[in-house]
Design a protein around this motif. Structure first.
Motif, short mmCIF file in Angstrom:
data_model
loop_
_atom_site.label_atom_id
_atom_site.label_comp_id
_atom_site.label_asym_id
_atom_site.label_seq_id
_atom_site.Cartn_x
_atom_site.Cartn_y
_atom_site.Cartn_z
N SER A 1 1.25 -1.00 -0.07
CA SER A 1 0.19 0.06 0.88
C SER A 1 1.09 1.65 0.26
O SER A 1 0.65 2.44 -0.85
N SER A 2 1.74 0.74 0.97
CA SER A 2 2.68 2.19 0.83
C SER A 2 3.82 2.71 -0.75
O SER A 2 3.62 3.45 -1.46
N LEU A 3 3.98 1.48 -1.40
CA LEU A 3 4.45 1.86 -2.15
C LEU A 3 4.02 2.08 -3.44
O LEU A 3 3.94 2.97 -4.62
N VAL A 4 2.06 1.71 -3.57
CA VAL A 4 1.56 2.25 -4.38
C VAL A 4 1.18 3.15 -5.00
O VAL A 4 1.21 4.20 -5.73
N GLU A 5 1.15 3.49 -3.01
CA GLU A 5 0.88 5.04 -2.82
C GLU A 5 1.56 6.14 -2.87
O GLU A 5 1.77 7.36 -3.88
N HIS A 6 2.82 5.66 -3.03
CA HIS A 6 4.22 6.69 -3.78
C HIS A 6 4.31 6.99 -5.23
O HIS A 6 4.50 8.12 -6.46
N LEU A 7 3.88 5.69 -6.03
CA LEU A 7 3.92 5.28 -7.17
C LEU A 7 2.49 6.45 -8.09
O LEU A 7 3.31 6.91 -9.42
N LYS A 8 1.64 6.63 -7.22
CA LYS A 8 0.79 7.39 -7.75
C LYS A 8 0.89 9.07 -7.73
O LYS A 8 0.58 9.73 -8.30
N GLN A 9 2.00 9.23 -6.77
CA GLN A 9 2.23 10.51 -7.04
C GLN A 9 3.16 11.00 -7.74
O GLN A 9 3.37 11.90 -7.79
N GLN A 10 3.23 10.27 -8.92
CA GLN A 10 4.17 10.70 -10.33
C GLN A 10 3.65 10.64 -11.53
O GLN A 10 3.94 11.35 -11.92
N HIS A 11 2.05 10.41 -11.39
CA HIS A 11 1.27 10.40 -12.20
C HIS A 11 1.84 10.11 -13.04
O HIS A 11 2.04 10.35 -14.38
N ALA A 12 2.66 8.59 -13.26
CA ALA A 12 2.94 7.91 -15.01
C ALA A 12 1.66 7.83 -16.11
O ALA A 12 0.39 7.72 -15.84
N ASP A 13 2.27 8.46 -17.10
CA ASP A 13 1.29 8.06 -18.49
C ASP A 13 0.99 6.86 -18.19
O ASP A 13 -0.60 6.13 -18.87
N PHE A 14 0.79 5.97 -17.89
CA PHE A 14 0.88 4.29 -18.00
C PHE A 14 1.56 3.53 -17.34
O PHE A 14 3.01 3.86 -16.21
N THR A 15 0.90 2.67 -16.42
CA THR A 15 1.74 1.63 -15.58
C THR A 15 1.49 0.41 -16.22
O THR A 15 0.54 -0.24 -16.50
N ALA A 16 2.36 -0.81 -16.44
CA ALA A 16 3.02 -2.40 -16.29
C ALA A 16 3.03 -2.80 -14.88
O ALA A 16 3.83 -2.80 -14.18
N VAL A 17 1.93 -3.51 -14.78
CA VAL A 17 2.34 -4.75 -14.04
C VAL A 17 2.71 -6.62 -15.15
O VAL A 17 2.36 -6.93 -15.17
N THR A 18 4.47 -7.06 -13.92
CA THR A 18 4.01 -7.93 -14.54
C THR A 18 4.07 -9.34 -14.14
O THR A 18 4.68 -10.33 -13.95
N GLY A 19 2.71 -9.35 -13.35
CA GLY A 19 2.39 -10.89 -13.11
C GLY A 19 2.07 -10.77 -11.38
O GLY A 19 2.72 -10.13 -10.73
N ASP A 20 2.10 -12.32 -11.15
CA ASP A 20 1.95 -12.76 -9.23
C ASP A 20 0.86 -11.94 -8.88
O ASP A 20 1.61 -11.06 -7.72
#
Length: 296
Positions: free
Chosen positions: A48-67
């Motif tokens: 949850s903490s990592l995703v919250e930090h990621l969202k603050q980057q406002h990336a144009d696209f997010t790739a999730v490579t599984g599991d």
């Protein structure tokens, strides 16, 4: 400039309630492994903490490579679908499935049904993989190495049929001058192969890249931050792995949770691409930028 975030090996926790009837075959050994080893190593608070930090980057696209899941139980697959919706709109997020998402026969098909638009895109025919997402001059090509396997195995598979489709896709996108980023859960480079958890067909994958090229390959599976390369027709192609997004600090098996952010920009007839790795150190409680490097 386009920004691409990469996150992998989510392994959503805690494990839902499991009935004895759910623990037939491979799920039994996987459940024991979770209880004895993994339940303290992978946790929802870290994720949850990592995703919250990621969202603050406002990336144009997010790739999730599984599991996304652990045992690919129906309740886990449904919960992963809700997690994806919270991560972002399906137009800005896609998934390349991992071996845990295909843990038993039929699981991957259920994931495709429930995760729907997160695991679809432009394809050459009716076959699901590889599919393509385009964001400006960036083309994300999502492959699948996810197959059910016997207990104690975590191998992936990349077969000739998918290789043929990938070759055609890379040729078309290369001719159109896209920055081609290929997603696959299992690493394709020879340094990370192993009989029990490697990629069957890794040589075939590399042959496609050697002939048709790509600009970037992203994977998960190892739960480690890594940078390798494989040969392309004009230059070496970076192969970059990322640590498990839910890996707690102090774990003995994995690097702590991290994600990567790529900044991609066309420069004349070439590309500029910078990678920044964000995540936890083995010491300290903050998410920090651990690495910045120029790829192109």
């Amino acid at each position: 400039m386009i920004t691409l975030a990469h996150i992998s090996d989510v392994h959503l926790s805690p494990m839902p309630d499991v009935a004895l009837r759910d623990l037939m075959g491979k799920r039994f050994t996987g459940f024991l492994n979770w209880k004895l080893k993994r339940h303290d190593e992978l946790n929802s608070e870290t994720l949850s903490s990592l995703v919250e930090h990621l969202k603050q980057q406002h990336a144009d696209f997010t790739a999730v490579t599984g599991d996304m899941t652990n045992l690919a139980l129906p309740t886990e697959i449904a919960r992963a679908g809700a997690w994806l919706e919270a991560l972002g709109d399906s137009e800005r997020v896609c998934v390349a499935p991992g071996n845990h998402d295909a843990y038993v026969p039929g699981a991957l098909e259920e994931a495709q049904r429930l995760w729907g638009p997160y695991m679809t895109g432009e394809t050459l025919d009716h076959t699901a993989f590889p599919f393509v997402r385009r964001v400006g001059e960036l083309a994300i090509v999502s492959c699948s190495s996810a197959v059910p396997t016997r207990p104690f195995l975590a191998i992936g598979r990349f077969d000739e049929a998918q290789a043929e489709r990938l070759a055609k896709v890379l040729k078309l996108l290369g001719d159109a001058d896209y920055f081609r980023t290929v997603l696959i859960h299992h690493p394709p480079n020879p340094e990370l192969q192993h009989p029990s958890f490697g990629l069957k067909g890794h040589k075939l994958f590399r042959q496609v890249i050697a002939e048709h090229g790509a600009e970037l390959i992203l994977h998960g599976h190892t739960h480690r931050s890594s940078i390798h390369s494989i040969g392309g027709p004009k230059h070496e192609v970076p192969v970059i792995g990322v640590a498990a997004a839910s890996a707690a600090q102090g774990g003995t098996l994995d690097d702590p949770a991290r994600y990567n952010l790529f900044r991609i920009e066309k420069t004349g007839t070439g590309w500029a691409c910078t990678m920044r790795e964000y995540g936890y150190q083995r010491l300290g409680s903050e998410i920090v930028m651990r690495l910045q490097m120029r790829i192109y």
